[in-house]
Design a protein around this motif. Structure first.
Motif, PDB file in Angstrom:
ATOM      1  N   VAL A 276      -5.614   3.028  -4.136  1.00 15.65           N
ATOM      2  CA  VAL A 276      -4.645   1.933  -4.122  1.00 15.65           C
ATOM      3  C   VAL A 276      -4.317   1.476  -5.532  1.00 15.65           C
ATOM      4  O   VAL A 276      -3.161   1.232  -5.864  1.00 15.65           O
TER       5      VAL A 276
ATOM      6  N   GLN B 265      -9.958   1.653   2.827  1.00 15.34           N
ATOM      7  CA  GLN B 265      -9.057   2.316   1.899  1.00 15.34           C
ATOM      8  C   GLN B 265      -9.710   2.375   0.521  1.00 15.34           C
ATOM      9  O   GLN B 265     -10.138   1.351  -0.004  1.00 15.34           O
TER      10      GLN B 265
ATOM     11  N   TRP C  37       0.801  -1.227   0.000  1.00 19.12           N
ATOM     12  CA  TRP C  37       0.000   0.000   0.000  1.00 19.12           C
ATOM     13  C   TRP C  37       0.831   1.273   0.000  1.00 19.12           C
ATOM     14  O   TRP C  37       0.536   2.181  -0.774  1.00 19.12           O
TER      15      TRP C  37
ATOM     16  N   ILE D 130       0.500   4.075  -3.058  1.00 15.48           N
ATOM     17  CA  ILE D 130      -0.088   5.389  -2.806  1.00 15.48           C
ATOM     18  C   ILE D 130       0.955   6.497  -2.921  1.00 15.48           C
ATOM     19  O   ILE D 130       0.683   7.559  -3.453  1.00 15.48           O
TER      20      ILE D 130
ATOM     21  N   ALA E  29      -8.169  -0.582   7.155  1.00 10.75           N
ATOM     22  CA  ALA E  29      -7.554  -1.121   5.939  1.00 10.75           C
ATOM     23  C   ALA E  29      -8.611  -1.405   4.879  1.00 10.75           C
ATOM     24  O   ALA E  29      -8.396  -1.151   3.686  1.00 10.75           O
TER      25      ALA E  29
END
Length: 77
Positions: free
Chosen positions: A75, A70, A7, A11, A67
């Motif tokens: 992502v 997100q 991640w 990002i 999580a």
């Protein structure tokens, strides 16, 4: 778990991704140090390990929810 470590680089870019990975590692190490203390303190207060385990499991559940929240665009962008 391996997907979690991708991640920051998905990002962020460059040094920011490295700093984010370092922060994740630091928070994980801090949690490994603090969690037994929380369980012990809750055992002293309540005379049972159940409350401490519930506290630690609530923190883990909160992390899982964060999580899962997100945004997919962020992502996979």
């Amino acid at each position: 778990m391996p997907v979690f470590w991708t991640w920051p680089s998905a990002i962020l870019a460059g040094g920011s991704a490295a700093a984010a990975i370092g922060m994740i590692n630091s928070i994980g190490n801090l949690a490994g140090f603090v969690s037994p203390s929380i369980i012990g303190w809750m055992k002293d207060v309540t005379q049972s390990t159940n409350a401490g385990m519930y506290c630690v499991s609530a923190a883990m559940a909160l992390g899982a929810v964060l999580a899962l929240l997100q945004p997919r665009k962020l992502v996979n962008g």
